[in-house]
Design a protein around this motif. Structure first.
Motif, PDB file in Angstrom:
ATOM      1  N   PRO A 344       0.839  -1.201   0.000  1.00  0.00           N
ATOM      2  CA  PRO A 344       0.000   0.000   0.000  1.00  0.00           C
ATOM      3  C   PRO A 344       0.880   1.259   0.000  1.00  0.00           C
ATOM      4  O   PRO A 344       1.990   1.225   0.544  1.00  0.00           O
ATOM      5  N   PRO A 345       0.399   2.364  -0.567  1.00  0.00           N
ATOM      6  CA  PRO A 345       1.199   3.601  -0.583  1.00  0.00           C
ATOM      7  C   PRO A 345       1.632   4.038   0.815  1.00  0.00           C
ATOM      8  O   PRO A 345       2.682   4.641   0.982  1.00  0.00           O
ATOM      9  N   ALA A 346       0.811   3.669   1.843  1.00  0.00           N
ATOM     10  CA  ALA A 346       1.160   4.080   3.206  1.00  0.00           C
ATOM     11  C   ALA A 346       2.472   3.465   3.679  1.00  0.00           C
ATOM     12  O   ALA A 346       3.091   3.968   4.619  1.00  0.00           O
ATOM     13  N   THR A 347       2.906   2.379   3.028  1.00  0.00           N
ATOM     14  CA  THR A 347       4.192   1.793   3.426  1.00  0.00           C
ATOM     15  C   THR A 347       5.206   1.828   2.285  1.00  0.00           C
ATOM     16  O   THR A 347       6.320   1.356   2.434  1.00  0.00           O
ATOM     17  N   THR A 348       4.811   2.351   1.119  1.00  0.00           N
ATOM     18  CA  THR A 348       5.757   2.343  -0.012  1.00  0.00           C
ATOM     19  C   THR A 348       6.010   3.772  -0.489  1.00  0.00           C
ATOM     20  O   THR A 348       6.736   4.518   0.143  1.00  0.00           O
ATOM     21  N   SER A 349       5.372   4.153  -1.591  1.00  0.00           N
ATOM     22  CA  SER A 349       5.691   5.436  -2.233  1.00  0.00           C
ATOM     23  C   SER A 349       5.411   6.639  -1.342  1.00  0.00           C
ATOM     24  O   SER A 349       6.046   7.667  -1.464  1.00  0.00           O
ATOM     25  N   HIS A 350       4.417   6.528  -0.436  1.00  0.00           N
ATOM     26  CA  HIS A 350       4.005   7.705   0.322  1.00  0.00           C
ATOM     27  C   HIS A 350       4.143   7.506   1.819  1.00  0.00           C
ATOM     28  O   HIS A 350       3.390   8.059   2.611  1.00  0.00           O
ATOM     29  N   VAL A 351       5.154   6.713   2.194  1.00  0.00           N
ATOM     30  CA  VAL A 351       5.373   6.433   3.613  1.00  0.00           C
ATOM     31  C   VAL A 351       5.732   7.701   4.383  1.00  0.00           C
ATOM     32  O   VAL A 351       5.403   7.842   5.562  1.00  0.00           O
ATOM     33  N   GLU A 352       6.363   8.660   3.700  1.00  0.00           N
ATOM     34  CA  GLU A 352       6.799   9.880   4.396  1.00  0.00           C
ATOM     35  C   GLU A 352       5.634  10.827   4.684  1.00  0.00           C
ATOM     36  O   GLU A 352       5.782  11.771   5.446  1.00  0.00           O
ATOM     37  N   LEU A 353       4.486  10.598   4.046  1.00  0.00           N
ATOM     38  CA  LEU A 353       3.369  11.533   4.199  1.00  0.00           C
ATOM     39  C   LEU A 353       2.482  11.140   5.382  1.00  0.00           C
ATOM     40  O   LEU A 353       2.392   9.967   5.748  1.00  0.00           O
ATOM     41  N   THR A 354       1.814  12.127   5.958  1.00  0.00           N
ATOM     42  CA  THR A 354       0.840  11.838   7.004  1.00  0.00           C
ATOM     43  C   THR A 354      -0.429  11.291   6.334  1.00  0.00           C
ATOM     44  O   THR A 354      -0.623  11.443   5.121  1.00  0.00           O
ATOM     45  N   ASP A 355      -1.338  10.700   7.169  1.00  0.00           N
ATOM     46  CA  ASP A 355      -2.603  10.186   6.618  1.00  0.00           C
ATOM     47  C   ASP A 355      -3.338  11.299   5.883  1.00  0.00           C
ATOM     48  O   ASP A 355      -3.879  11.107   4.793  1.00  0.00           O
ATOM     49  N   GLN A 356      -3.328  12.481   6.501  1.00  0.00           N
ATOM     50  CA  GLN A 356      -4.025  13.633   5.922  1.00  0.00           C
ATOM     51  C   GLN A 356      -3.409  14.015   4.559  1.00  0.00           C
ATOM     52  O   GLN A 356      -4.134  14.253   3.581  1.00  0.00           O
ATOM     53  N   GLU A 357      -2.083  14.042   4.506  1.00  0.00           N
ATOM     54  CA  GLU A 357      -1.428  14.405   3.235  1.00  0.00           C
ATOM     55  C   GLU A 357      -1.740  13.381   2.146  1.00  0.00           C
ATOM     56  O   GLU A 357      -1.905  13.741   0.982  1.00  0.00           O
ATOM     57  N   ARG A 358      -1.840  12.099   2.537  1.00  0.00           N
ATOM     58  CA  ARG A 358      -2.175  11.067   1.540  1.00  0.00           C
ATOM     59  C   ARG A 358      -3.591  11.283   1.004  1.00  0.00           C
ATOM     60  O   ARG A 358      -3.836  11.165  -0.190  1.00  0.00           O
ATOM     61  N   VAL A 359      -4.503  11.643   1.915  1.00  0.00           N
ATOM     62  CA  VAL A 359      -5.882  11.916   1.475  1.00  0.00           C
ATOM     63  C   VAL A 359      -5.862  13.108   0.513  1.00  0.00           C
ATOM     64  O   VAL A 359      -6.451  13.067  -0.576  1.00  0.00           O
ATOM     65  N   GLU A 360      -5.125  14.163   0.899  1.00  0.00           N
ATOM     66  CA  GLU A 360      -5.061  15.356   0.033  1.00  0.00           C
ATOM     67  C   GLU A 360      -4.419  15.039  -1.315  1.00  0.00           C
ATOM     68  O   GLU A 360      -4.755  15.629  -2.329  1.00  0.00           O
ATOM     69  N   ALA A 361      -3.474  14.095  -1.312  1.00  0.00           N
ATOM     70  CA  ALA A 361      -2.829  13.717  -2.581  1.00  0.00           C
ATOM     71  C   ALA A 361      -3.735  12.780  -3.397  1.00  0.00           C
ATOM     72  O   ALA A 361      -3.350  12.319  -4.470  1.00  0.00           O
ATOM     73  N   GLY A 362      -4.932  12.467  -2.857  1.00  0.00           N
ATOM     74  CA  GLY A 362      -5.900  11.669  -3.609  1.00  0.00           C
ATOM     75  C   GLY A 362      -5.553  10.198  -3.658  1.00  0.00           C
ATOM     76  O   GLY A 362      -5.853   9.504  -4.635  1.00  0.00           O
TER      77      GLY A 362
END
Ligand code: PLP
Length: 391
Positions: A344-362
């Motif tokens: 999942p992006p939460a552990t791969t490409s977007h691990v550095e982002l917060t949950d909120q930032e991932r939502v904002e990044a769509g």
């Protein structure tokens, strides 16, 4: 070799001279920190660039030279320079080309590390960064307002969105901006951004170029003048690639065309199969007719790449349940390897982002990025079928 030779012929033969001393087909690795000269005058001529040669391996090395020439040729560029990682390549390129007061434009769906350069790091150096929605119109409008450097990825990581590279490069040219494209996902086998109007191409060589999960690297290719500026920065900040890593990448590049052809075909077959699975609510792959920018992808790519993403109707709980059931996919943070890798992006490409930032990044919570390896495609589909069974 003819200038018109195909990419696999170039991958196999370019820069691979038989070693004069040993007759070895594979050139020896130039494993050294420094190069010795018989006298001060000869040494100084090389140091001043009056004679060809190498002085100190942080600056240049025959093995890294070969890698740079090979990737440059695959991308249709006159010059290239190589780095310890993809992020070293990207950050060094941006810091080499941008100055305080400049305005850089990028997109929300860029790789998480690149996104953070634009949101956290470059603004601290007085660079005005605009991170737009990953849509041609939004990027074009931001560029038209003012732009010194446009930084793009297509397809993007992880939702494989597609941007029209020719259209956006043209928009950047109108305002005199330099266009840098991360071509990691497509690889030079599938897409050549320089031919579409970009000025520089960057690669995380850790991914498809390396392909075997045993090396990190980054490469930047483009015009002599721009690559020289990036190289001058690289030699001072010391982010250049080591010869041993370059040798692994040179070995890997010989099979790039074969691997990518297989990964393109398998990814399309798997994406098509996933589209009809009831547990899957959406499939993202530029090769599918259902992809919103399939026509743009088809016009600028020769193949659609080895990475797809799909969404589970059951959200993150579904992702948690399904991933460990995959027999042939490693749960890991890399992509582009001969092994299939999922996460999942939460552990791969977007691990550095917060949950909120991932939502904002769509980025949807139920998303799985699936990087297709070179295994037999029927085995991968059977594996997905078994894992999705209880989703
Ligand atoms: N660009 C893309 C598209 C990536 O997926 C990655 C890494 O995942 C990078 C750049 C960064 O490369 P590296 O991990 O080699 O620094």
């Amino acid at each position: 070799m003819s200038d018109h030779s195909g990419p696999s012929t170039r991958s196999v033969h370019l820069t691979e001279e038989v070693d004069a001393a040993t007759r070895s087909i594979v050139p020896p690795i130039a494993a050294n920190s420094a190069f010795a000269y018989p006298d001060v005058d000869t040494w100084r001529d090389v140091a001043l660039g009056r004679e060809p040669g190498h002085i100190y391996a942080r600056n240049s090395n025959p093995t890294t030279d070969r890698l740079e020439a090979k990737v440059a040729a695959l991308e249709g560029a006159p010059a290239g320079t190589s780095f310890t990682t993809g992020m070293a390549a990207i950050s060094s390129t941006l810091l080499a080309l941008l100055s305080p007061g400049d305005r850089a434009v990028s997109v929300k769906d860029a790789y998480g590390g690149s996104y953070l350069l634009f949101t956290d790091i470059l603004p601290r150096f007085g660079i005005d960064c605009v991170v737009c929605d990953t849509e041609d119109d939004a990027v074009e409008a931001a560029v038209a307002e003012r732009c010194d450097l446009l930084y793009l990825e297509s397809p993007t990581n992880p939702t494989v969105k597609v941007l029209d590279l020719a259209r956006l490069s043209n928009a950047a040219r109108q305002v005199g901006a330099t266009v840098v494209v991360d071509n990691t996902f497509a690889t030079p086998i599938n897409q050549n951004p320089l031919a579409l109007g970009a000025d520089l191409v960057v690669h995380s060589a850790t991914k498809f170029l390396g392909g075997h999960g045993d090396v990190l690297g980054g490469v930047v290719v483009g015009s002599d003048e721009l690559v020289e500026r990036v190289y001058r920065f690289r030699e001072i900040v010391g982010t250049g690639l080591d010869a041993h890593a370059a040798a692994l990448l040179l070995r890997s590049l010989k099979t790039l065309g074969l691997r990518i052809e297989r990964q393109n075909a398998s990814a399309l077959a798997i994406a098509t199969w996933l589209e009809s699975h009831e547990a899957v609510s959406a499939v993202h792959y530029p090769g599918l007719a259902s992809h919103p920018r399939h026509d743009v992808a088809a016009s600028q790519m020769r193949g659609f790449g080895g990475v797809l993403a799909f969404e589970l109707g059951t959200g993150f709980e579904g992702v948690r349940a399904v991933l460990p059931r995959l027999r042939y996919a490693y749960l890991a943070a890399n992509l582009g390897q001969v092994e299939t890798i999922a996460g999942p992006p939460a552990t791969t490409s977007h691990v550095e982002l917060t949950d909120q930032e991932r939502v904002e990044a769509g980025i949807p919570e139920g998303l799985i990025r699936y990087s297709v390896g070179i295994e037999d495609v029927d085995d991968l589909i059977a594996d997905l079928e078994a894992a999705l069974g209880g989703a």
